[in-house]
Write an enzyme that holds these catalytic residues in place. Structure first.
Site, PDB file in Angstrom:
ATOM      1  N   GLY A 149     -29.602  27.561 -14.966  1.00 50.84           N
ATOM      2  CA  GLY A 149     -29.116  26.683 -13.893  1.00 50.84           C
ATOM      3  C   GLY A 149     -28.207  27.455 -12.954  1.00 50.84           C
ATOM      4  O   GLY A 149     -27.896  28.614 -13.202  1.00 50.84           O
ATOM      5  N   SER A 150     -27.832  26.772 -11.866  1.00 49.49           N
ATOM      6  CA  SER A 150     -26.874  27.409 -10.960  1.00 49.49           C
ATOM      7  C   SER A 150     -26.050  26.310 -10.296  1.00 49.49           C
ATOM      8  O   SER A 150     -26.506  25.175 -10.157  1.00 49.49           O
ATOM      9  CB  SER A 150     -27.615  28.239  -9.916  1.00 49.49           C
ATOM     10  OG  SER A 150     -28.530  27.408  -9.248  1.00 49.49           O
ATOM     11  N   GLY A 151     -24.812  26.665  -9.942  1.00 48.65           N
ATOM     12  CA  GLY A 151     -23.918  25.666  -9.314  1.00 48.65           C
ATOM     13  C   GLY A 151     -23.243  26.309  -8.105  1.00 48.65           C
ATOM     14  O   GLY A 151     -23.753  27.271  -7.546  1.00 48.65           O
ATOM     15  N   PHE A 161     -21.317  28.788  -6.207  1.00 49.67           N
ATOM     16  CA  PHE A 161     -20.920  30.194  -6.457  1.00 49.67           C
ATOM     17  C   PHE A 161     -21.078  30.536  -7.940  1.00 49.67           C
ATOM     18  O   PHE A 161     -20.318  31.322  -8.478  1.00 49.67           O
ATOM     19  CB  PHE A 161     -19.444  30.435  -6.083  1.00 49.67           C
ATOM     20  CG  PHE A 161     -19.066  29.995  -4.709  1.00 49.67           C
ATOM     21  CD1 PHE A 161     -18.054  29.074  -4.520  1.00 49.67           C
ATOM     22  CD2 PHE A 161     -19.735  30.479  -3.595  1.00 49.67           C
ATOM     23  CE1 PHE A 161     -17.707  28.646  -3.243  1.00 49.67           C
ATOM     24  CE2 PHE A 161     -19.390  30.059  -2.319  1.00 49.67           C
ATOM     25  CZ  PHE A 161     -18.370  29.137  -2.137  1.00 49.67           C
ATOM     26  N   ALA A 162     -22.009  29.890  -8.620  1.00 54.52           N
ATOM     27  CA  ALA A 162     -22.097  30.147 -10.065  1.00 54.52           C
ATOM     28  C   ALA A 162     -23.549  30.239 -10.510  1.00 54.52           C
ATOM     29  O   ALA A 162     -24.443  29.703  -9.865  1.00 54.52           O
ATOM     30  CB  ALA A 162     -21.417  29.007 -10.829  1.00 54.52           C
ATOM     31  N   VAL A 206     -25.719  29.855 -14.347  1.00 56.77           N
ATOM     32  CA  VAL A 206     -25.532  29.421 -15.740  1.00 56.77           C
ATOM     33  C   VAL A 206     -26.620  30.067 -16.590  1.00 56.77           C
ATOM     34  O   VAL A 206     -27.797  29.997 -16.227  1.00 56.77           O
ATOM     35  CB  VAL A 206     -25.633  27.883 -15.865  1.00 56.77           C
ATOM     36  CG1 VAL A 206     -25.361  27.444 -17.302  1.00 56.77           C
ATOM     37  CG2 VAL A 206     -24.647  27.202 -14.917  1.00 56.77           C
ATOM     38  N   LYS A 266     -21.304  29.710 -17.844  1.00 57.82           N
ATOM     39  CA  LYS A 266     -21.296  29.521 -16.378  1.00 57.82           C
ATOM     40  C   LYS A 266     -20.456  30.644 -15.782  1.00 57.82           C
ATOM     41  O   LYS A 266     -19.240  30.692 -15.971  1.00 57.82           O
ATOM     42  CB  LYS A 266     -20.720  28.152 -16.025  1.00 57.82           C
ATOM     43  CG  LYS A 266     -20.707  27.834 -14.536  1.00 57.82           C
ATOM     44  CD  LYS A 266     -20.296  26.391 -14.278  1.00 57.82           C
ATOM     45  CE  LYS A 266     -20.278  26.050 -12.796  1.00 57.82           C
ATOM     46  NZ  LYS A 266     -19.873  24.628 -12.559  1.00 57.82           N
ATOM     47  N   ASP A 281     -20.020  14.740  -7.003  1.00 59.47           N
ATOM     48  CA  ASP A 281     -21.298  15.422  -6.736  1.00 59.47           C
ATOM     49  C   ASP A 281     -22.375  14.870  -7.660  1.00 59.47           C
ATOM     50  O   ASP A 281     -23.201  15.616  -8.202  1.00 59.47           O
ATOM     51  CB  ASP A 281     -21.136  16.942  -6.946  1.00 59.47           C
ATOM     52  CG  ASP A 281     -22.272  17.727  -6.274  1.00 59.47           C
ATOM     53  OD1 ASP A 281     -22.460  18.914  -6.622  1.00 59.47           O
ATOM     54  OD2 ASP A 281     -22.977  17.140  -5.429  1.00 59.47           O
ATOM     55  N   LYS A 307     -25.667  13.512  -8.751  1.00 65.95           N
ATOM     56  CA  LYS A 307     -27.042  13.510  -8.251  1.00 65.95           C
ATOM     57  C   LYS A 307     -27.933  13.889  -9.434  1.00 65.95           C
ATOM     58  O   LYS A 307     -27.445  14.443 -10.423  1.00 65.95           O
ATOM     59  CB  LYS A 307     -27.196  14.517  -7.100  1.00 65.95           C
ATOM     60  CG  LYS A 307     -26.744  15.921  -7.450  1.00 65.95           C
ATOM     61  CD  LYS A 307     -26.785  16.843  -6.246  1.00 65.95           C
ATOM     62  CE  LYS A 307     -26.248  18.220  -6.602  1.00 65.95           C
ATOM     63  NZ  LYS A 307     -26.255  19.145  -5.465  1.00 65.95           N
ATOM     64  N   ASN A 350     -27.458  17.066 -11.380  1.00 67.41           N
ATOM     65  CA  ASN A 350     -26.243  17.239 -12.197  1.00 67.41           C
ATOM     66  C   ASN A 350     -26.213  16.301 -13.387  1.00 67.41           C
ATOM     67  O   ASN A 350     -25.158  16.026 -13.948  1.00 67.41           O
ATOM     68  CB  ASN A 350     -24.997  17.025 -11.324  1.00 67.41           C
ATOM     69  CG  ASN A 350     -24.739  18.218 -10.430  1.00 67.41           C
ATOM     70  OD1 ASN A 350     -25.213  19.320 -10.721  1.00 67.41           O
ATOM     71  ND2 ASN A 350     -24.032  18.011  -9.336  1.00 67.41           N
ATOM     72  N   ASP A 364     -21.550  20.029 -14.103  1.00 65.22           N
ATOM     73  CA  ASP A 364     -21.093  20.599 -12.831  1.00 65.22           C
ATOM     74  C   ASP A 364     -19.915  19.830 -12.218  1.00 65.22           C
ATOM     75  O   ASP A 364     -20.092  18.986 -11.335  1.00 65.22           O
ATOM     76  CB  ASP A 364     -22.228  20.700 -11.810  1.00 65.22           C
ATOM     77  CG  ASP A 364     -21.847  21.697 -10.712  1.00 65.22           C
ATOM     78  OD1 ASP A 364     -22.743  22.180 -10.003  1.00 65.22           O
ATOM     79  OD2 ASP A 364     -20.632  21.981 -10.561  1.00 65.22           O
ATOM     80  N   THR A 369     -24.120  16.682  -1.659  1.00 62.68           N
ATOM     81  CA  THR A 369     -25.464  16.868  -1.101  1.00 62.68           C
ATOM     82  C   THR A 369     -25.813  15.687  -0.215  1.00 62.68           C
ATOM     83  O   THR A 369     -25.681  14.536  -0.659  1.00 62.68           O
ATOM     84  CB  THR A 369     -26.459  16.973  -2.285  1.00 62.68           C
ATOM     85  OG1 THR A 369     -25.967  17.985  -3.156  1.00 62.68           O
ATOM     86  CG2 THR A 369     -27.856  17.315  -1.805  1.00 62.68           C
TER      87      THR A 369
HETATM   88  C1  LIG Z   1     -27.107  23.983 -16.671  1.00 60.04           C
HETATM   89  C2  LIG Z   1     -26.245  23.714 -17.892  1.00 60.04           C
HETATM   90  C3  LIG Z   1     -24.885  23.506 -17.763  1.00 60.04           C
HETATM   91  C4  LIG Z   1     -24.136  23.247 -18.886  1.00 60.04           C
HETATM   92  N1  LIG Z   1     -24.735  23.202 -20.102  1.00 60.04           N
HETATM   93  N2  LIG Z   1     -26.050  23.404 -20.228  1.00 60.04           N
HETATM   94  C5  LIG Z   1     -26.811  23.652 -19.156  1.00 60.04           C
END
Ligand SMILES: Cc1ccnnc1
Length: 291
Positions: A19-21, A23-24, A26, A41, A137, A139, A142, A157, A176
């Site tokens: 995953g991504s958040g 500036f991050a 995961v 993360k 946030d 959605k 998330n 997130d 978003t």
């Molecule tokens: C994307 C994510 C975030 C936190 N835990 N597991 C997966």
């Protein structure tokens, strides 16, 4: 006093990106000593006067909020590592994918299945709101499924989450576009009610697969939101109950003070199971007889 020089790499093996958040990024990771899997993360720190990376104060705020919450429907924080260029949050791993993907595969959900997800989202948000924390946030991206076959969900997130202090006034253009409330678009004070609008959007999407305010561009989407232009198009909502539409209509209210709160939603007849309503009536009846 010696500092904990332990490094993330000494304790964890890093796996694939999941995953991504903000500036991050995961990544799945395994705690070497125990074999337990987590989600790491990696949040890039903002260097100098640059714009890339997260401000340290925002990273610290996300950590403080994560430390403060503990609920089965909210992601939990296990450990934190601070390195030169990044802060690494070791989070509980949820590997069932995003609710967003689950809806896409199924196009739209039955009202029973949508309610099963919504009760958990509302319970998680109630835990945050009871502590005066707004996620800001919310959605489908998330909201993660604990694992592929389970209906268990977790909110993730907290990069934009804020402690809502009645005295201070939080205004920010963030989130978003298609999920933000009118007060975000108009740069007016944000509050717990801002999350409730997003829950309305998520409910609409769960039941129809369509996004209520999405326009052909951001400006059109923002106009639809501030003018509250949406409809229950028969193409998607012909089989939807009046109770479900009433639930959504109580959230798409411009005035934050009049918008349904999380407890109103949990007690709404569409959400609260029928037997439970009778149970409450029985309980109150017993109390009345005794008094
Ligand atoms: C994307 C994510 C975030 C936190 N835990 N597991 C997966």
């Amino acid at each position: 006093m010696e500092f904990n020089q332990d490094t993330f790499e000494n304790n964890y093996d890093v796996g694939d990106e999941i995953g991504s958040g903000h500036f991050a990024v995961v990544k799945r990771c395994t705690h070497s000593a125990t074999g337990t899997q987590y989600a790491a993360k990696f949040i890039r720190k903002r260097r100098g006067g640059g714009r890339k990376g997260a401000k340290m104060e925002d990273i610290k705020k996300e950590i403080e909020i994560l430390k403060y919450i503990k609920h089965p429907n909210v992601i939990s924080l296990h450990d934190v590592y601070d390195t030169k260029n990044e802060v690494i949050l070791v989070l509980e791993l949820v590997s069932g994918g995003e609710l967003f993907e689950y809806i896409s595969e199924k196009d739209k959900l039955s009202e029973e299945e949508a309610c099963r997800f919504l009760v958990q989202i509302l319970e998680g948000v109630k835990h945050l709101h009871d502590k005066h924390i707004a996620h800001l946030d919310l959605k489908p991206e998330n909201i993660m499924l604990l694992n592929h076959n389970s209906q268990n969900i977790k909110l993730i997130d907290f990069g934009l989450a804020q402690k809502i202090d009645p005295k201070s006034d939080i205004r920010a253009m963030m989130g978003t576009a298609e999920f933000v409330a009118p007060e975000v678009v108009s740069y007016e004070p944000l509050s717990l009610a801002t999350d409730m609008w997003s829950i309305g959007v998520i409910t609409y999407i769960l039941l129809s697969g369509a996004s209520p305010f999405l326009g052909d561009n951001k400006q059109e989407t923002y106009h639809n939101i501030t003018a509250i232009i949406y409809e229950f198009d028969d193409e998607y909502f012909s089989g939807t109950s009046e109770l479900a539409k009433d639930f959504i209509q109580k959230l798409f209210v411009k005035d934050c003070r009049k918008r349904a709160k999380v407890d109103d939603c949990l007690n709404h007849p569409w959400i609260k199971p029928k037997e439970k309503q009778h149970e409450d009536v029985r309980k109150s009846a017993v109390i009345n007889i005794d008094n």
